[in-house]
Design a protein around this motif. Sequence first.
Motif, PDB file in Angstrom:
ATOM      1  N   ALA A   1       0.862  -1.181   0.000  1.00  0.00           N
ATOM      2  CA  ALA A   1       0.000   0.000   0.000  1.00  0.00           C
ATOM      3  C   ALA A   1       0.900   1.233   0.000  1.00  0.00           C
ATOM      4  CB  ALA A   1      -0.913   0.020   1.227  1.00  0.00           C
ATOM      5  N   PRO A   2       0.433   2.310  -0.616  1.00  0.00           N
ATOM      6  CA  PRO A   2       1.219   3.543  -0.626  1.00  0.00           C
ATOM      7  C   PRO A   2       1.536   4.012   0.796  1.00  0.00           C
ATOM      8  CG  PRO A   2      -0.658   3.729  -2.115  1.00  0.00           C
ATOM      9  CD  PRO A   2      -0.840   2.460  -1.334  1.00  0.00           C
ATOM     10  N   GLY A   3       2.805   4.388   1.022  1.00  0.00           N
ATOM     11  CA  GLY A   3       3.205   4.933   2.315  1.00  0.00           C
ATOM     12  C   GLY A   3       3.370   3.917   3.423  1.00  0.00           C
ATOM     13  N   LYS A   4       3.280   2.624   3.096  1.00  0.00           N
ATOM     14  CA  LYS A   4       3.401   1.574   4.106  1.00  0.00           C
ATOM     15  C   LYS A   4       4.444   0.566   3.653  1.00  0.00           C
ATOM     16  CE  LYS A   4      -1.390   1.903   5.660  1.00  0.00           C
ATOM     17  NZ  LYS A   4      -2.589   1.132   6.000  1.00  0.00           N
ATOM     18  N   PRO A   5       5.040  -0.156   4.616  1.00  0.00           N
ATOM     19  CA  PRO A   5       5.973  -1.201   4.209  1.00  0.00           C
ATOM     20  C   PRO A   5       5.233  -2.292   3.432  1.00  0.00           C
ATOM     21  CG  PRO A   5       5.703  -1.205   6.610  1.00  0.00           C
ATOM     22  CD  PRO A   5       4.907  -0.071   6.063  1.00  0.00           C
ATOM     23  N   SER A   6       5.944  -2.920   2.511  1.00  0.00           N
ATOM     24  CA  SER A   6       5.407  -4.062   1.766  1.00  0.00           C
ATOM     25  C   SER A   6       5.960  -5.332   2.392  1.00  0.00           C
ATOM     26  CB  SER A   6       5.833  -3.997   0.300  1.00  0.00           C
ATOM     27  OG  SER A   6       5.292  -2.867  -0.327  1.00  0.00           O
ATOM     28  N   TYR A   7       5.163  -6.374   2.385  1.00  0.00           N
ATOM     29  CA  TYR A   7       5.556  -7.657   2.960  1.00  0.00           C
ATOM     30  C   TYR A   7       5.436  -8.728   1.889  1.00  0.00           C
ATOM     31  CZ  TYR A   7       5.075  -5.544   7.582  1.00  0.00           C
ATOM     32  OH  TYR A   7       5.221  -4.745   8.692  1.00  0.00           O
TER      33      TYR A   7
ATOM     34  N   GLY B   1      10.206   5.682  -1.170  1.00  0.00           N
ATOM     35  CA  GLY B   1      10.609   7.049  -0.832  1.00  0.00           C
ATOM     36  C   GLY B   1      10.872   7.292   0.629  1.00  0.00           C
ATOM     37  N   ALA B   2      10.833   6.237   1.473  1.00  0.00           N
ATOM     38  CA  ALA B   2      11.073   6.414   2.906  1.00  0.00           C
ATOM     39  C   ALA B   2      12.518   6.823   3.165  1.00  0.00           C
ATOM     40  CB  ALA B   2      10.771   5.120   3.657  1.00  0.00           C
ATOM     41  N   GLN B   3      12.720   7.625   4.180  1.00  0.00           N
ATOM     42  CA  GLN B   3      14.052   8.074   4.566  1.00  0.00           C
ATOM     43  C   GLN B   3      14.832   6.906   5.161  1.00  0.00           C
ATOM     44  OE1 GLN B   3      15.342  11.142   4.029  1.00  0.00           O
ATOM     45  NE2 GLN B   3      13.456  11.580   2.937  1.00  0.00           N
ATOM     46  N   ALA B   4      16.093   6.817   4.808  1.00  0.00           N
ATOM     47  CA  ALA B   4      16.959   5.765   5.348  1.00  0.00           C
ATOM     48  C   ALA B   4      17.197   6.022   6.830  1.00  0.00           C
ATOM     49  CB  ALA B   4      18.285   5.747   4.611  1.00  0.00           C
ATOM     50  N   THR B   5      17.289   4.935   7.590  1.00  0.00           N
ATOM     51  CA  THR B   5      17.603   5.040   9.018  1.00  0.00           C
ATOM     52  C   THR B   5      18.829   4.197   9.306  1.00  0.00           C
ATOM     53  OG1 THR B   5      16.159   3.189   9.588  1.00  0.00           O
ATOM     54  CG2 THR B   5      15.191   5.389   9.691  1.00  0.00           C
ATOM     55  N   GLY B   6      19.498   4.534  10.392  1.00  0.00           N
ATOM     56  CA  GLY B   6      20.655   3.840  10.943  1.00  0.00           C
ATOM     57  C   GLY B   6      21.363   3.018   9.998  1.00  0.00           C
TER      58      GLY B   6
END
Length: 141
Positions: A79-85, A136-141
Amino acid sequence: MSELPQPPVADAVITELVVCTTCRPEGDSREAPAAGATLFEAVQHAQFDLPAEALRRVRVRGQACMSACGRACTLALQAPGKPSYLFGDLQPDAATARDALRCAAMHAEAADGQLLRNQRPERLRNGILAKLPPHGAQATG
């Protein structure tokens, strides 16, 4: 003065439950229907067994080959804006189909799309092949 268009509300976000229709566990006969097609058919039928309200934000579609052939049967939630599994090693039966739809409904209802293992329906607690961050999510750690 005209109003500016409003961004879509979270309630409009649809989770797609995508089932690989060509999945065939290793050793399965090419003469028999693909196990993935059997799972897809079971998911389509299971939609009528669950309350329509639970599935109001879930769309089901089949996809030929999701390239997880060594882990058949597979399905994905996105779904848009959510993680995909991506899930694999699933049984192509009615119980898996119902659990897949319940899990898709959970994904749709969760604002952040997170699906904690112990909260997922039983048939989707194992077999997770990937969890991909939202586009498009920002990378973390």
